[in-house]
Design an enzyme around this catalytic site. Structure first.
Site, PDB file in Angstrom:
ATOM      1  N   SER A  61      -6.075  -0.506   6.601  1.00 49.75           N
ATOM      2  CA  SER A  61      -4.851  -0.064   6.578  1.00 49.75           C
ATOM      3  C   SER A  61      -3.970  -1.079   6.696  1.00 49.75           C
ATOM      4  O   SER A  61      -3.741  -2.542   6.084  1.00 49.75           O
ATOM      5  CB  SER A  61      -4.732   0.904   8.039  1.00 49.75           C
ATOM      6  OG  SER A  61      -3.618   1.809   7.951  1.00 49.75           O
ATOM      7  N   ASP A 102      -8.659   9.226   0.258  1.00 51.34           N
ATOM      8  CA  ASP A 102      -7.344   8.811   1.382  1.00 51.34           C
ATOM      9  C   ASP A 102      -6.074   9.923   1.349  1.00 51.34           C
ATOM     10  O   ASP A 102      -5.378   9.588   0.592  1.00 51.34           O
ATOM     11  CB  ASP A 102      -7.184   7.146   1.193  1.00 51.34           C
ATOM     12  CG  ASP A 102      -6.629   6.438   2.463  1.00 51.34           C
ATOM     13  OD1 ASP A 102      -6.315   7.644   3.368  1.00 51.34           O
ATOM     14  OD2 ASP A 102      -7.078   5.107   2.723  1.00 51.34           O
ATOM     15  N   HIS A 116      -9.625   7.091   4.768  1.00 52.15           N
ATOM     16  CA  HIS A 116      -8.652   5.937   5.436  1.00 52.15           C
ATOM     17  C   HIS A 116      -9.536   5.356   6.225  1.00 52.15           C
ATOM     18  O   HIS A 116      -9.196   4.041   6.203  1.00 52.15           O
ATOM     19  CB  HIS A 116      -7.491   6.700   5.877  1.00 52.15           C
ATOM     20  CG  HIS A 116      -6.605   5.768   5.970  1.00 52.15           C
ATOM     21  ND1 HIS A 116      -5.981   4.543   4.944  1.00 52.15           N
ATOM     22  CD2 HIS A 116      -6.046   4.436   7.273  1.00 52.15           C
ATOM     23  CE1 HIS A 116      -5.292   4.074   5.291  1.00 52.15           C
ATOM     24  NE2 HIS A 116      -5.671   3.847   7.042  1.00 52.15           N
TER      25      HIS A 116
END
Length: 627
Positions: A477, A570, A602
């Site tokens: 991320s 995601d 994700h």
């Protein structure tokens, strides 16, 4: 020390890569049983452990994610949410009666939250978002509805009045909610019912990351929440549900109220009175602060030691039995039954039984001063063999308003088993250290937040820990973004980078944020672009600056070698964005390996996919760092 055999190394690494086996335990109201999740290669299952130590599987949800286990007040049923892995679209199901018969309460769309009654164990209320809408409606259901009436089921309580989150009291009455204003601030809307609800408190946009709403007092007169802001620290506040009066119940002068993700977010409530009686803050280790004399006595023996930190997970209805976990940095976490009156703890089970008895690395404190004089802290983990300076992997946490903790870090242990030092940096913008430190990261994506990571490497080199010729960055991320940017712009420092689910283009990220983040779009732009009207604001970044700080724009043929990984499901970072980045890197001649997981979102969750990912990471680091 005994040197492990090659076979032993393989078994150790396989155990480190596997998901935690036993997690998310919930103590039954009478304190005699524990419901928990057991995860294997196929996915999670719901299990029960009784007081005599016997274990029993109750339900299987393979290829799914399961969370939010909760018992009804009388312990006659167990509820939880589950979703196909990576989808983040949650159904609500349960298990009821002595036989734990399965019940399905909702289907289609997503259950965002649910509430159980303290006096009517058969009743519950939940908020639900339709699959093609951001609108959230409130439904009431009874666990026996389908038995009494096959045509029965959830009943609509209220349509969406624009709430981001509903606020429901212990009698299951909707009393209001939270909603985002046009300027990004959060309005707390309260009343005796929805018809009389009004805004009683407005939380500024810059305090939104600190906001956490716990719920109402037993009489419904006060709402307990955590809030912070640009100055001061995150604190526990009680808000009058009628007049909006706010009273601070606990505040630490330097640190935010908070805790481990496996436990409460820094606040615990007496199950008998419903009043908050414990708070915690996290510096390098967890620290408890009792709000009552009884609570202070109960946590006296739970203070952190060099060997472990004790985390309170659950408390029985009569508060005579607590469920705690002892977090270790060099071994699995261990669940215990704890008597708050005597301070005695009885071991129950561990989350990673395959790691019991293994000799593993320890975390040590890592502190340095950034180039502009800001004090930064974090941790370092050395390999158990070899001598410094070590080849090093900087593990960049996500958020960016997350933080690294003193804990068992399986990824870092895996790297240590291969001979790598890992650095875990709580760069500016991380949470836990007060509003000023968190907001010091505003406008600093690719700026001072990034330079804190480079300064960490420089500090490690100066201390003799880090080999400057063998440094890699790795993260997911935001951590993936920072790792990509380092590879694109600091080839003198970074030999290679691993990026998982990384935002690649800050221009599109701020101008057209993904639907998942639309409610927080104003806050997101302030974090990336800079905080207008803030003491930390250094001038609004223009598009040219955003492009310079975007890996997609900084990418050229000189970029360091890359290992990319992304889940097709995601909802936060579109897979097409990472596809384009990987394709362009390959066209430029950059050495790039791209892992595209069709069944992940994700995060990379499944044991099989983690095995694939870290096998590739091992080969990648060996190729480019030479270990």
């Amino acid at each position: 020390m005994t040197v492990p055999t090659a076979t032993g190394d393989v078994r150790l690494r396989r155990a480190l890569l596997a998901a935690e086996r036993d997690t998310s335990p919930r103590l039954s109201p009478d304190g005699r049983s524990i419901a928990f999740l057991r995860t294997g290669d196929s996915g999670p299952e719901v299990w029960l452990r009784t007081g005599d130590g016997a274990e029993r599987r109750l339900a299987a949800h393979h290829a799914e994610a399961v969370q939010d286990l909760r018992w009804t007040a009388d312990g006659s049923a167990l509820l939880y949410r589950h979703s196909p892995r990576g989808r983040e679209s949650w159904a609500l199901s349960g298990l009821r009666g002595a036989a734990f018969d399965p019940i399905r309460i909702s289907s289609g769309g997503s259950v965002t939250e649910y509430w159980l009654s303290a006096t009517e164990p058969d009743a519950l209320v939940y908020s639900h978002r339709d699959a093609r809408s951001r609108s959230t409606r409130l439904f009431q259901a009874g666990l026996g509805d389908h038995d009494r009436d096959p045509g029965g089921g959830p009943r609509l309580v209220a349509a969406d009045p624009g709430f981001h989150r509903w606020l429901v009291d212990s009698a299951l009455r909707p009393r209001g909610g939270t909603r985002f204003a046009a300027d990004g601030s959060t309005e707390i809307v309260l009343g005796d019912d929805l018809g009389t609800a009004r805004t009683v408190l407005t939380v500024p946009v810059d305090a939104t990351p600190d906001l956490a709403v716990y719920g109402f007092s037993r009489d419904g007169e006060r709402l307990f929440l955590l809030t912070g802001g640009a100055t001061g620290t995150r604190r526990l506040v009680a808000v009058g549900s009628r007049d909006g009066s706010a009273a601070t119940l606990f505040e630490h002068p330097e640190l935010d109220v908070g805790g481990y993700p496996i436990g409460n977010d820094g606040v615990w409530f007496d199950p008998v009175t419903g009043e908050p009686d414990l708070c915690a803050v996290m510096d390098q280790r967890l620290r408890y602060h009792g709000l009552t004399a009884r609570a202070r006595a109960a946590v006296a023996s739970l203070a952190a030691t060099d060997e472990h930190s004790a985390v309170i997970l659950d408390r029985s209805a009569d508060d005579r039995t607590w469920l705690i976990v002892r977090v270790h940095d060099d071994g699995p976490i261990a669940y215990h039954s704890y008597d708050p009156a005597t301070g005695e703890a009885e071991p129950l089970f561990v989350n990673r039984p395959d790691l019991v008895g293994r000799e593993l690395s320890r975390l040590e404190d890592f502190r340095f001063t950034a180039g502009d004089g800001l004090a930064i802290s974090g941790y370092a983990m050395r390999p158990r063999s070899g001598r410094p300076p070590y080849p090093t992997v900087v593990l960049v946490h996500g958020g960016p308003a997350g933080r690294d903790l003193w804990r068992f870090h399986a990824d870092a242990q895996y790297l240590a088993s291969l001979g790598y030092l890992s650095l875990h940096v709580n760069y500016r913008g991380s949470k836990g250290f007060g509003g000023a430190f968190r907001m010091a990261g505003y406008g600093e994506w690719g700026g001072l937040m990034q330079h804190d990571l480079y300064d960490a490497v420089a500090s490690g080199v100066a201390s003799g820990l880090v080999d400057p010729a063998r440094v890699a960055f790795c993260g997911a991320s935001y951590g993936g973004y920072a790792s990509l940017l380092a590879a694109c712009t600091r080839q003198d420092l970074v030999r290679c980078a691993v990026a998982i689910s990384p935002p690649c283009d800050l221009v599109s990220f701020t101008e057209r944020p993904p639907p998942y983040w639309q409610p927080l779009a104003v806050l997101l732009r302030r974090q990336v672009l800079g905080a207008r009207d803030s003491a930390h604001y250094r001038g609004r970044l223009d598009e040219r600056a955003l492009r310079r700080r975007s890996p997609a724009q900084a990418l050229d043929a000189s970029c360091a070698p890359l290992l990319l990984a992304h889940g097709v499901r995601d909802p936060r970072v579109p897979v097409a964005e990472v596809d384009r980045f990987a394709e362009r890197a390959g066209d430029l001649g950059v050495p790039v390996r791209y892992l595209r997981f069709e069944d992940e979102g994700h995060h990379v969750r499944s044991n099989a996919n983690r095995q694939t990912l870290f096998t590739e990471i091992e080969r990648f680091l060996e190729t480019h760092l030479g270990v």
